[in-house]
Design a protein around this motif. Sequence first.
Motif, PDB file in Angstrom:
ATOM      1  N   LYS A 182     140.544  28.033 138.534  1.00 15.25           N
ATOM      2  CA  LYS A 182     139.567  27.850 137.463  1.00 15.25           C
ATOM      3  C   LYS A 182     138.655  26.671 137.773  1.00 15.25           C
ATOM      4  O   LYS A 182     139.112  25.621 138.233  1.00 15.25           O
ATOM      5  N   ILE A 183     137.368  26.853 137.530  1.00 14.14           N
ATOM      6  CA  ILE A 183     136.378  25.780 137.617  1.00 14.14           C
ATOM      7  C   ILE A 183     135.761  25.641 136.232  1.00 14.14           C
ATOM      8  O   ILE A 183     135.283  26.627 135.655  1.00 14.14           O
ATOM      9  N   GLU A 184     135.785  24.423 135.703  1.00 13.51           N
ATOM     10  CA  GLU A 184     135.223  24.157 134.376  1.00 13.51           C
ATOM     11  C   GLU A 184     134.174  23.065 134.467  1.00 13.51           C
ATOM     12  O   GLU A 184     134.288  22.154 135.284  1.00 13.51           O
ATOM     13  N   GLY A 185     133.187  23.172 133.620  1.00 11.43           N
ATOM     14  CA  GLY A 185     132.145  22.153 133.566  1.00 11.43           C
ATOM     15  C   GLY A 185     131.392  22.222 132.258  1.00 11.43           C
ATOM     16  O   GLY A 185     131.768  22.946 131.338  1.00 11.43           O
ATOM     17  N   GLY A 186     130.329  21.476 132.196  1.00 13.84           N
ATOM     18  CA  GLY A 186     129.509  21.461 130.994  1.00 13.84           C
ATOM     19  C   GLY A 186     128.038  21.589 131.355  1.00 13.84           C
ATOM     20  O   GLY A 186     127.658  21.518 132.520  1.00 13.84           O
ATOM     21  N   SER A 187     127.238  21.775 130.338  1.00 16.84           N
ATOM     22  CA  SER A 187     125.786  21.834 130.522  1.00 16.84           C
ATOM     23  C   SER A 187     125.137  21.277 129.260  1.00 16.84           C
ATOM     24  O   SER A 187     125.818  20.977 128.279  1.00 16.84           O
ATOM     25  N   SER A 188     123.828  21.180 129.297  1.00 20.36           N
ATOM     26  CA  SER A 188     123.115  20.687 128.114  1.00 20.36           C
ATOM     27  C   SER A 188     123.168  21.700 126.970  1.00 20.36           C
ATOM     28  O   SER A 188     122.840  21.377 125.828  1.00 20.36           O
ATOM     29  N   LEU A 189     123.638  22.933 127.242  1.00 16.78           N
ATOM     30  CA  LEU A 189     123.716  23.976 126.216  1.00 16.78           C
ATOM     31  C   LEU A 189     125.154  24.191 125.729  1.00 16.78           C
ATOM     32  O   LEU A 189     125.407  24.237 124.537  1.00 16.78           O
ATOM     33  N   HIS A 190     126.103  24.308 126.664  1.00 17.82           N
ATOM     34  CA  HIS A 190     127.495  24.578 126.291  1.00 17.82           C
ATOM     35  C   HIS A 190     128.410  24.319 127.488  1.00 17.82           C
ATOM     36  O   HIS A 190     127.955  24.216 128.628  1.00 17.82           O
ATOM     37  N   ASP A 191     129.712  24.256 127.215  1.00 19.34           N
ATOM     38  CA  ASP A 191     130.701  24.173 128.288  1.00 19.34           C
ATOM     39  C   ASP A 191     130.865  25.555 128.904  1.00 19.34           C
ATOM     40  O   ASP A 191     130.563  26.577 128.275  1.00 19.34           O
TER      41      ASP A 191
ATOM     42  N   GLY B 260     124.491  36.157 134.285  1.00 21.13           N
ATOM     43  CA  GLY B 260     123.495  35.157 134.674  1.00 21.13           C
ATOM     44  C   GLY B 260     124.132  33.861 135.156  1.00 21.13           C
ATOM     45  O   GLY B 260     123.707  33.280 136.154  1.00 21.13           O
ATOM     46  N   LEU B 261     125.157  33.415 134.441  1.00 23.64           N
ATOM     47  CA  LEU B 261     125.864  32.202 134.854  1.00 23.64           C
ATOM     48  C   LEU B 261     126.528  32.412 136.207  1.00 23.64           C
ATOM     49  O   LEU B 261     126.455  31.544 137.089  1.00 23.64           O
ATOM     50  N   ASP B 262     127.164  33.570 136.385  1.00 25.36           N
ATOM     51  CA  ASP B 262     127.809  33.872 137.666  1.00 25.36           C
ATOM     52  C   ASP B 262     126.803  33.831 138.811  1.00 25.36           C
ATOM     53  O   ASP B 262     127.042  33.208 139.856  1.00 25.36           O
ATOM     54  N   ASN B 263     125.655  34.488 138.629  1.00 25.98           N
ATOM     55  CA  ASN B 263     124.652  34.539 139.692  1.00 25.98           C
ATOM     56  C   ASN B 263     124.113  33.146 140.028  1.00 25.98           C
ATOM     57  O   ASN B 263     123.903  32.820 141.202  1.00 25.98           O
ATOM     58  N   ASN B 264     123.882  32.307 139.000  1.00 26.81           N
ATOM     59  CA  ASN B 264     123.439  30.927 139.252  1.00 26.81           C
ATOM     60  C   ASN B 264     124.497  30.148 140.022  1.00 26.81           C
ATOM     61  O   ASN B 264     124.179  29.360 140.918  1.00 26.81           O
ATOM     62  N   ALA B 265     125.767  30.365 139.660  1.00 27.78           N
ATOM     63  CA  ALA B 265     126.858  29.671 140.345  1.00 27.78           C
ATOM     64  C   ALA B 265     126.949  30.116 141.802  1.00 27.78           C
ATOM     65  O   ALA B 265     127.099  29.276 142.706  1.00 27.78           O
ATOM     66  N   TYR B 266     126.837  31.415 142.071  1.00 28.06           N
ATOM     67  CA  TYR B 266     126.920  31.908 143.446  1.00 28.06           C
ATOM     68  C   TYR B 266     125.779  31.355 144.294  1.00 28.06           C
ATOM     69  O   TYR B 266     125.963  31.009 145.466  1.00 28.06           O
ATOM     70  N   LYS B 267     124.603  31.243 143.681  1.00 26.36           N
ATOM     71  CA  LYS B 267     123.463  30.679 144.396  1.00 26.36           C
ATOM     72  C   LYS B 267     123.724  29.211 144.737  1.00 26.36           C
ATOM     73  O   LYS B 267     123.481  28.760 145.862  1.00 26.36           O
ATOM     74  N   ALA B 268     124.248  28.455 143.756  1.00 27.40           N
ATOM     75  CA  ALA B 268     124.545  27.043 143.992  1.00 27.40           C
ATOM     76  C   ALA B 268     125.641  26.870 145.038  1.00 27.40           C
ATOM     77  O   ALA B 268     125.602  25.937 145.855  1.00 27.40           O
ATOM     78  N   LEU B 269     126.623  27.781 145.032  1.00 24.26           N
ATOM     79  CA  LEU B 269     127.725  27.723 145.996  1.00 24.26           C
ATOM     80  C   LEU B 269     127.345  28.281 147.367  1.00 24.26           C
ATOM     81  O   LEU B 269     128.158  28.222 148.293  1.00 24.26           O
ATOM     82  N   LYS B 270     126.138  28.817 147.471  1.00 21.27           N
ATOM     83  CA  LYS B 270     125.639  29.386 148.736  1.00 21.27           C
ATOM     84  C   LYS B 270     126.602  30.442 149.285  1.00 21.27           C
ATOM     85  O   LYS B 270     126.978  30.430 150.454  1.00 21.27           O
TER      86      LYS B 270
END
Length: 192
Positions: free
Chosen positions: A39-48, A90-100
């Motif tokens: 599990k990877i957990e984090g936060g954002s300016s909108l929600h955890d 959308g969150l998954d796709n952004n994460a995959y892009k960030a993780l390259k």
Amino acid sequence: MVRFSDFRVFFLLAASLLIGVTAGFSQTNYSLSGSPHFKIEGGSSLHDWAMISEKGVGQAVFVLENGQFKSAKSLSISFVAETLKSGTRGLDNNAYKALKTDKNKEIRFVLKELTGKGASLSAKGDLTIAGVTKSVSFPVKMSAAGMKLTFEGSLETRLTNFSIAPPTALLGTVKTEDEIKLSFKSTFQPTL
């Protein structure tokens, strides 16, 4: 004067002591079993947010004494980064892009040292995320059920430690925080 038979008696005595000391110890090959939980957990300016993977591969060599866990000679575990799911595409796709993930398919941990006794241990090793490897250390809880060994722990780190730019969304109005928590629960069983 020392006789040959004295050497032979000494040698047999030393050999029997050595065998007696090591007879209870064995090295056993183990592999990841069941459904691991990463599990990877984090936060954002909108929600955890949280992303979970229940797939992975792992191998280990554990030292046992009279069937009880004593130490780890080696351990490696990995999973495909794109098996991490949040429930939001959308969150998954952004994460995959960030993780390259197009270039770095796996997230991997290779144990270098496991210290401690009983259920409370401390692990040190190399963690690779997005193609960047960092040395990490974290506490681990271990439990045994028969020959199966379960390890559970967590690590707090930062995305930027792995050269990952925290993702943004909605034209930069939603920003992911740098701090993340990685947690795991994985069970190993003897390799048949």
